[in-house]
Design an enzyme around this catalytic site. Sequence first.
Site, PDB file in Angstrom:
ATOM      1  N   LYS A  42     137.457 -29.934 -48.842  1.00 20.36           N
ATOM      2  CA  LYS A  42     137.793 -28.571 -48.469  1.00 20.36           C
ATOM      3  C   LYS A  42     136.569 -27.816 -47.942  1.00 20.36           C
ATOM      4  O   LYS A  42     136.688 -26.773 -47.341  1.00 20.36           O
ATOM      5  CB  LYS A  42     138.324 -27.822 -49.705  1.00 20.36           C
ATOM      6  CG  LYS A  42     139.495 -28.478 -50.385  1.00 20.36           C
ATOM      7  CD  LYS A  42     139.757 -27.749 -51.718  1.00 20.36           C
ATOM      8  CE  LYS A  42     140.741 -28.549 -52.537  1.00 20.36           C
ATOM      9  NZ  LYS A  42     140.803 -28.025 -53.922  1.00 20.36           N
ATOM     10  N   GLU A  98     130.900 -31.368 -41.771  1.00 23.98           N
ATOM     11  CA  GLU A  98     130.693 -31.418 -43.223  1.00 23.98           C
ATOM     12  C   GLU A  98     129.919 -30.179 -43.660  1.00 23.98           C
ATOM     13  O   GLU A  98     129.156 -29.601 -42.876  1.00 23.98           O
ATOM     14  CB  GLU A  98     129.922 -32.719 -43.536  1.00 23.98           C
ATOM     15  CG  GLU A  98     129.434 -32.912 -44.943  1.00 23.98           C
ATOM     16  CD  GLU A  98     130.527 -33.148 -45.974  1.00 23.98           C
ATOM     17  OE1 GLU A  98     131.445 -32.308 -46.051  1.00 23.98           O
ATOM     18  OE2 GLU A  98     130.435 -34.121 -46.731  1.00 23.98           O
ATOM     19  N   ASP A  99     130.091 -29.787 -44.925  1.00 20.74           N
ATOM     20  CA  ASP A  99     129.366 -28.613 -45.422  1.00 20.74           C
ATOM     21  C   ASP A  99     127.893 -28.923 -45.714  1.00 20.74           C
ATOM     22  O   ASP A  99     127.006 -28.167 -45.361  1.00 20.74           O
ATOM     23  CB  ASP A  99     130.064 -28.029 -46.671  1.00 20.74           C
ATOM     24  CG  ASP A  99     130.418 -29.088 -47.725  1.00 20.74           C
ATOM     25  OD1 ASP A  99     129.984 -30.258 -47.588  1.00 20.74           O
ATOM     26  OD2 ASP A  99     131.125 -28.739 -48.688  1.00 20.74           O
ATOM     27  N   ASP A 102     123.864 -34.617 -48.761  1.00 15.79           N
ATOM     28  CA  ASP A 102     122.942 -34.731 -49.891  1.00 15.79           C
ATOM     29  C   ASP A 102     122.439 -36.173 -49.976  1.00 15.79           C
ATOM     30  O   ASP A 102     121.465 -36.524 -49.304  1.00 15.79           O
ATOM     31  CB  ASP A 102     123.679 -34.289 -51.161  1.00 15.79           C
ATOM     32  CG  ASP A 102     122.808 -34.293 -52.396  1.00 15.79           C
ATOM     33  OD1 ASP A 102     121.580 -34.344 -52.259  1.00 15.79           O
ATOM     34  OD2 ASP A 102     123.351 -34.235 -53.524  1.00 15.79           O
ATOM     35  N   LYS A 130     120.238 -31.540 -47.163  1.00 10.53           N
ATOM     36  CA  LYS A 130     119.327 -31.587 -48.314  1.00 10.53           C
ATOM     37  C   LYS A 130     118.607 -32.923 -48.256  1.00 10.53           C
ATOM     38  O   LYS A 130     118.956 -33.863 -48.974  1.00 10.53           O
ATOM     39  CB  LYS A 130     120.192 -31.517 -49.580  1.00 10.53           C
ATOM     40  CG  LYS A 130     119.652 -30.719 -50.713  1.00 10.53           C
ATOM     41  CD  LYS A 130     120.450 -30.990 -51.963  1.00 10.53           C
ATOM     42  CE  LYS A 130     121.543 -29.982 -52.202  1.00 10.53           C
ATOM     43  NZ  LYS A 130     122.212 -30.198 -53.510  1.00 10.53           N
ATOM     44  N   ASP A 158     131.558 -25.283 -53.367  1.00 11.58           N
ATOM     45  CA  ASP A 158     132.114 -24.758 -54.620  1.00 11.58           C
ATOM     46  C   ASP A 158     131.308 -25.149 -55.857  1.00 11.58           C
ATOM     47  O   ASP A 158     130.489 -26.068 -55.825  1.00 11.58           O
ATOM     48  CB  ASP A 158     133.537 -25.290 -54.819  1.00 11.58           C
ATOM     49  CG  ASP A 158     133.538 -26.770 -55.232  1.00 11.58           C
ATOM     50  OD1 ASP A 158     132.913 -27.585 -54.526  1.00 11.58           O
ATOM     51  OD2 ASP A 158     134.136 -27.094 -56.273  1.00 11.58           O
ATOM     52  N   ARG A 164     133.828 -20.806 -52.915  1.00 12.01           N
ATOM     53  CA  ARG A 164     133.934 -21.290 -51.532  1.00 12.01           C
ATOM     54  C   ARG A 164     134.062 -20.120 -50.554  1.00 12.01           C
ATOM     55  O   ARG A 164     133.700 -20.222 -49.398  1.00 12.01           O
ATOM     56  CB  ARG A 164     135.174 -22.178 -51.365  1.00 12.01           C
ATOM     57  CG  ARG A 164     135.103 -23.512 -52.080  1.00 12.01           C
ATOM     58  CD  ARG A 164     136.259 -24.385 -51.618  1.00 12.01           C
ATOM     59  NE  ARG A 164     136.550 -25.486 -52.510  1.00 12.01           N
ATOM     60  CZ  ARG A 164     135.941 -26.680 -52.479  1.00 12.01           C
ATOM     61  NH1 ARG A 164     135.005 -26.901 -51.600  1.00 12.01           N
ATOM     62  NH2 ARG A 164     136.287 -27.632 -53.320  1.00 12.01           N
TER      63      ARG A 164
END
Length: 184
Positions: A42, A98-99, A102, A130, A158, A164
């Site tokens: 999400k 993508e948010d 990592d 990151k 989130d 979010r």
Amino acid sequence: MKNDILKVLVSEEEIKAMCKRLGEEISRDYEGKTPLVVGLLKGCVPFMAELTKYITIKIEMDFMVASSYHGTINTIGDVKIKKDLDSSVSGRDVIIVEDIVDTGNTLSTICELLKIRGAKSIEVATLLDKPEGRVIDFNPKYVGTLVPKEFVVGFGLDYNEYYRNLPYIGVLKPEIYERGDVDE
Ligand code: 5GP
């Protein structure tokens, strides 16, 4: 909700400027093509909405839901596809949205999967990167900004499904994790 934020790392204005820059870059790079822009739900929702406003070429949009198992070996088995694409990627130029990247496990696995399915090209657009969290070699082409190895929330990201809808990226106060819930 805002009372739960310790500090803002990336402001609303900075996010908007990043989306504009990336959208313009994608429009130039894919001139004459019609890429399939694939959002990973999400977390991608606010970023995908803002980014695509600045893409001036024709695109198609589709979505996937993938869940990753952190700390395990990178195989396709580590990433579970909970909702697959509606469209075929065969012969398509795909841009995955993508948010945050990592460890790199989720995206490298999805890229591998879409390659097997016959995508012509695959690139990744991520709002945040990151790099200190990386466990495998993975370099997204379109990056909004780098963030330190801290757990961040907001703009799609989130904590226990909350935050979010924050319009910026921030770090939560430590007591939020200790309490395990959030203020209304
Ligand atoms: P990766 O496979 O690159 O380790 O994982 C990427 C996913 O992990 C992101 O889509 C996101 O769901 C989650 N993630 C990684 N870092 C953070 C973070 O700082 N905050 C939040 N909320 N999620 C994160």
